[in-house]
Design a protein around this motif. Structure first.
Motif, short mmCIF file in Angstrom:
data_model
loop_
_atom_site.label_atom_id
_atom_site.label_comp_id
_atom_site.label_asym_id
_atom_site.label_seq_id
_atom_site.Cartn_x
_atom_site.Cartn_y
_atom_site.Cartn_z
N ASP A 189 1.09 -1.05 -0.25
CA ASP A 189 0.01 -0.44 0.51
C ASP A 189 0.57 1.28 -0.09
N PHE A 190 1.97 0.85 0.98
CA PHE A 190 2.78 2.43 0.41
C PHE A 190 4.28 2.30 -0.41
N TYR A 211 -10.78 12.37 1.70
CA TYR A 211 -10.06 13.42 0.98
C TYR A 211 -10.47 14.13 0.60
N LEU A 252 2.77 16.35 4.62
CA LEU A 252 3.76 15.18 4.71
C LEU A 252 5.13 15.68 4.86
N LYS A 266 -1.99 6.04 1.53
CA LYS A 266 -2.27 5.46 0.07
C LYS A 266 -2.21 5.98 -0.93
N PRO A 267 -1.47 5.22 -1.90
CA PRO A 267 -0.94 6.40 -3.33
C PRO A 267 -1.78 7.43 -3.40
N ARG A 268 -3.62 7.17 -3.05
CA ARG A 268 -4.49 7.85 -3.60
C ARG A 268 -4.82 9.29 -3.18
N LEU A 269 -4.09 9.10 -1.43
CA LEU A 269 -4.10 10.58 -0.90
C LEU A 269 -3.02 10.96 -0.70
N ARG A 270 -1.83 10.01 -1.44
CA ARG A 270 -0.39 10.64 -1.26
C ARG A 270 -0.66 12.36 -2.61
N THR A 274 -3.81 13.27 -4.28
CA THR A 274 -4.57 14.03 -3.43
C THR A 274 -3.76 15.55 -2.24
#
Lengths: 576, 155
Positions: A76-77, A293, A346, B49-53, B55
């Motif tokens: 997932d990462f 999101y 991040l 997860k990639p989608r959040l990254r 976004t």
């Protein structure tokens, strides 16, 4: 030794649904094993490489529902390279050849193809439910096959998949006579959606309970859809741009007010800040809210929404809600069971949106809380100790401090005592993720107190092999252990080889294990697949005759299996 | 001290980095005391997860006034599973080719097919496949839909 005929026993077994319990009853005696075998409806396979489809079919010839998981969790990462594996094709082919009346297929982290979906759609007359989570490799053409051919489809649930969107007409592939849709989730599709086909589909689906739209569904379409489906229970709003057109907004608000069954809200993939207020009328009934999101919505709007959500049980949100927002959650959402707070910044730019204070507030205000995932910039031992005292009922506790090795920001001490308090207080803890500055001591605590722990995630923690040994020796129920960037090496890896037979898998990346150590492990345990994953080298490691002392560059993934080495491994995966 | 302003991905800007051990993200302003933590690239840490990254990355770029991310698919001829690339992070054709050469571990060029190199082509918004490099970079960004790296000529 049965006092009842088999049919009676089978009927009793029908009430036993959990996989663990079914596995247990099958061990009682040969007769029960046989009855259970033929009556097992739902099969769960946590690692698709632990068994083959042929053996599955031999053991359970009559199942209706199959759950399969492929890649390890760290995929997932982005830690597992493309092409590693997890192909569902051989499974679909084997099931299609057999006489299994498959009705439900749930896949997680697997590679699915359009050909596979086409075969699936044609092979099982009663196929009802397709749930794909974090899968990849297919396109909307595959969805078109499912739509066209599965006459009895109830659920098409696509969660966070990588789908090649051909912007085609898959939605119009559902026949006009098809009316049995219950769940439709295509939020992860990136392309344009045929709105006319979608509206017609929703209009002819009286049983539709869950609808999750992608970002290509605009406001006015959303209003029309909700007007067609006031019975909706679970809604994923696609995009919600702030329309200047007030008529659309009014229509939407009117439609929302009629959705009295609405309990779960998510999406807002592209959301204008003011859009949440339209949903205030239904908030008092909401039990689940996922705004993870909705990056553009400011904390103040989130707070205004949550103030109305007194029945909330599950909340996924971004840290833009802030500590103040979490205090509002704590005072409003007394039924809260699960909370996830995701990061928005991040790179640690100093914006301390949520801190240990927010976590403490939640723990104090929400007595039913049992699952938490919390990203933050800073933490203290004192806060964790307080949280442990307030919430001894945690089943899942995942804390991610964004900066690796960060100590208690007040005392500069490692966070061993804080996590120690958590594992000591939470006697039912099944899943734990640790972070921040941690020494071997925290693992001593985990080994000693976390007796029910099944899954542990470690990153940038520990000092010596002792840390990993405490865990392997102490946590008798451990199933999945995943470790990255921690100084654990061969001594820990090889100390108790038989331990791995009781676990599903072990992942170690950027640790201190060497190639020689892995080879020794593979020799001692032929019932394990020991994989070295190194996407930089393909097979050069082997060709150059690397020294056994060479550190494993990149990743070690090992798992128990009854079917030996897998044959579909790419060149950059070396199975010892 | 202010965090580094520009999101400066190192050359491999796709979501899936192929060279984690070399790609130290120097834009992180935090001081990581141990070398092992430098292995945390911005593609695999923090664990989201990639989608959040994606976004969040788009959000950052938008907030800073840049264009949003432009993710397109890249296929190597003969390889069924493709990659994804954010074209908005490249300054021009040169950096694009350099990155692709690194990502697919081969030499990728613009121009006519020859025996040694892989040639880069793209599909434009009309659906036609064209040679990369003929039009100005900015125009290319507007029209490109996907990329394909062709095999070198065999005969």
């Amino acid at each position: 030794m049965n006092y009842f005929p088999d049919e009676v026993i089978e009927h009793v077994f029908d009430f036993v649904t959990s996989h663990k319990d079914r596995n247990s009853i099958s061990l009682v005696c040969k007769s029960w094993f046989k009855i259970e075998r033929y009556s097992r409806q739902n099969v769960f396979i946590g690692n698709c490489y632990s068994i083959s489809p042929e053996r599955l079919l031999r053991r359970f010839p009559c199942f209706k529902s199959l759950t399969l998981k492929g890649k390890p969790h760290f995929a997932d990462f982005n830690l597992v390279p493309h092409g590693w594996g997890g192909f569902v094709q051989p499974w679909i082919e084997a099931l299609a050849r057999s006489r299994v009346g498959l009705e439900e297929l749930r896949l997680k982290r697997m590679v699915v193809t359009d050909e596979g979906l086409e075969l699936l759609s044609r092979s099982f007359v009663n196929f009802k439910s397709l749930v794909l989570v974090s899968c990849e490799g297919f396109s909307t053409d595959g969805l078109a096959s499912i739509a066209s051919n599965c006459r009895h489809l109830r659920d098409l649930d696509l969660q966070e998949n990588e789908i090649d969107d051909h912007r085609g007409q898959w939605l119009s592939c559902f026949p006009e006579t098809y009316t049995s849709l219950v769940t439709l989730n295509f939020a992860c599709l990136e392309g344009e959606t045929n709105l006319v086909a979608l509206e017609r589909l929703v209009a002819r689906s009286p049983n539709l309970r869950s609808l999750k739209l992608n970002r290509a569904v605009p406001l006015d379409a959303l209003a029309r859809l909700m007007a067609c489906a006031p019975q909706i229970v679970d809604l994923g709003v696609g995009s919600y741009e702030d329309e200047q057109d007030s008529e659309s907004c009014l229509k939407l608000q009117a439609a929302i007010r009629k959705c009295t069954s609405l309990r779960s809200l998510s999406g807002f993939l592209e959301a204008a800040p003011h859009c949440l207020s339209a949903f205030h009328p239904v908030c008092h009934n909401l039990t689940s809210l996922n705004l993870s999101y909705a990056a553009e919505i400011h904390g103040s709007h989130l707070i205004k929404l949550i103030e109305h959500c007194k029945k909330l049980q599950r909340l996924w949100i971004l840290d833009s809600i802030g500590d103040k927002g979490l205090e509002v959650v704590a005072s409003t959402c007394k039924e809260l069971q699960e909370l996830r707070v995701f990061p928005t910044d991040l790179h640690g730019g100093g914006n301390t949106a949520v801190t240990e204070d927010g976590l403490v507030a939640i723990s104090a205000g929400c007595p039913k809380l049992h699952s938490i995932l919390y990203f933050c910039q800073q933490m203290t031992n004192a806060a964790l100790i307080t949280v442990a005292r307030n919430c001894p009922n945690f089943i899942r506790f995942r804390l991610c401090i964004l900066e690796p090795h960060k100590p208690d920001h007040v005392t500069s001490q490692p966070l061993d005592e804080g996590f120690g308090a958590i594992v000591q207080a939470c006697k039912n803890l099944k899943r734990l993720s640790v972070s921040g500055l941690l020494t071997d001591q925290v693992f001593l605590y985990i080994g000693m107190f976390a007796t029910q722990l099944e899954m542990l995630s470690i990153a940038f923690a520990g000092d010596t092999d002792k840390g990993m040994l405490y865990v392997l020796n102490g946590c008798k129920k451990m199933r999945k252990l995943e470790i990255r960037d921690s100084p654990f090496g061969d001594a820990a890896l090889l100390a108790d080889v038989n331990k791995y037979e009781t676990m599903r898998s072990l992942w170690m990346s950027s640790c201190e294990v060497t190639l020689g150590g892995c080879k020794r492990l593979a020799r001692k345990a032929p019932w394990l697949n020991v994989e070295i994953i190194n996407e930089n080298d393909n097979n050069r490691m082997e060709e150059n005759g690397y020294e056994g002392r060479q550190k494993v560059d990149n990743k070690l993934y090992l798992y128990r299996t009854v079917v030996g080495t897998r044959v579909d491994a790419p060149p950059f995966v070396w199975i010892l | 001290m202010e965090n580094s302003n520009s999101y400066s991905p190192y050359s491999s800007s796709s979501v899936d980095s192929t060279k984690p051990s070399l790609s130290v993200n120097l834009s992180l302003s935090l001081t990581f005391p141990s070398t092992s933590s430098q292995r945390a690239t911005s593609q695999d840490w923090p664990p989201i997860k990639p989608r959040l990254r994606d976004t969040l990355k788009s959000l950052r770029l938008r907030q800073r006034g840049y264009n949003t991310a432009l993710f397109i698919k890249v296929y190597m001829e003969g390889v069924p599973i493709g990659r994804k690339l954010d074209l908005s992070t490249f300054s021009g054709y040169e950096s694009l080719l350099e990155n692709l050469s690194g990502m697919f571990d081969t030499s990728v060029i613009c121009g006519n097919r020859d025996r040694k190199h892989h040639v880069l082509t793209y599909q434009d918004k009309d659906g036609d496949w064209m040679m990369v490099g003929d039009i100005p970079w900015d125009m290319f960004l507007e029209t490109v839909r996907r990329l394909k790296i062709t095999r070198p000529e065999r005969c």
